[in-house]
Design an enzyme around this catalytic site. Structure first.
Site, PDB file in Angstrom:
ATOM      1  N   ARG A  56     -11.345  -2.366  -3.262  1.00  9.67           N
ATOM      2  CA  ARG A  56     -10.347  -1.444  -2.845  1.00  9.67           C
ATOM      3  C   ARG A  56     -11.082  -0.147  -1.964  1.00  9.67           C
ATOM      4  NH1 ARG A  56      -9.074  -4.944  -5.219  1.00  9.67           N
ATOM      5  NH2 ARG A  56      -8.686  -5.516  -3.185  1.00  9.67           N
ATOM      6  N   HIS A 104      -4.311  10.491 -10.806  1.00 10.99           N
ATOM      7  CA  HIS A 104      -4.959   9.209 -11.271  1.00 10.99           C
ATOM      8  C   HIS A 104      -6.304   9.007 -10.819  1.00 10.99           C
ATOM      9  CE1 HIS A 104      -0.608   7.363 -11.999  1.00 10.99           C
ATOM     10  NE2 HIS A 104      -1.000   8.463 -12.812  1.00 10.99           N
TER      11      HIS A 104
END
Length: 224
Positions: A56, A104
């Site tokens: 990612r 987050h």
């Protein structure tokens, strides 16, 4: 308008090429969500989890902010703007936004597994054996399922001061982020931009059923 508060989700970065990860089967890149995004998953499969976020991170470093990111950043010139994002990318900051709260976590940061307050920039892969100065294994600075959301109280306070709440590209299914809409004052106008909106239009909620770039331009042209 004194204060524009913006809540952004995965749809904000989708047009930059950032995958939303989670498909209709609840899988992230073929993995069960709890395997790659929970403390228990990290305990059982640390190398798999680290590799997932390494991929990612590499992807994030290859993409750029899209026009919606730049449009939001440009609003700061005239309006007090606070962005509360569920996204772990840094595309808001790269586009020029200076007041961004990451609910987050942040993909380009790491933290100690032995001290959650020991957070530091990190752009390369995290491998087993990579330790912090205190001698603990490091992990992605990501809020996993089952973990507390440290910035949520701050986000609630900010929403309570919103003159306008703008929601972009979020399914409104992930809590506690989705509950932030409940904290804005009753007279605060809410605008929701998403091609598949999860909220219905009301006297307070205005729905723009478009992707982030075109929907945000419409918001600026017609509602600001």
């Amino acid at each position: 308008m004194k204060h524009l508060v913006v809540l952004t989700g995965a749809g904000m970065s989708a047009e930059s090429g950032i995958k939303t990860f989670r498909d209709e089967n609840g899988l992230w890149e073929g993995h069960d969500v709890m395997t790659v995004a929970s403390p228990d998953g990290f305990k059982k499969h640390p190398e798999l989890v680290l590799d997932f976020y390494n991929q990612r991170r590499k992807q994030l470093l290859e993409v750029s902010p899209n026009q919606a990111h730049y449009l939001l950043a440009s609003l700061e010139k005239d309006i007090k703007t606070t962005i509360i994002t569920q996204n772990v990318d840094d595309l808001h900051e790269r586009a020029g936004s200076s007041n961004v709260i990451h609910l987050h976590g942040e993909l380009l940061k790491a933290r100690s597994t032995g001290n959650a307050t020991n957070v530091f920039p990190w752009k390369k892969d995290i491998m087993l054996g990579d330790i912090c100065k205190e001698g603990h294994q490091i992990r992605p600075h990501i809020v996993w399922f089952g973990e507390a959301v440290p910035m949520i109280e701050n986000a609630i306070k900010i929403c309570q001061t919103a003159d306008v709440l703008l929601i972009i590209g979020t399914s409104m299914q992930v809590y506690p982020a989705a509950s932030l809409v409940d904290y804005v004052p009753q007279n605060t106008s809410i605008y929701y931009i998403d091609p598949k909106p999860a909220l219905s239009a009301t006297h307070q909620v205005n729905v723009i059923s478009e992707k982030a770039t075109t929907g945000l331009q419409k918001f600026i042209n017609y509602y600001l």
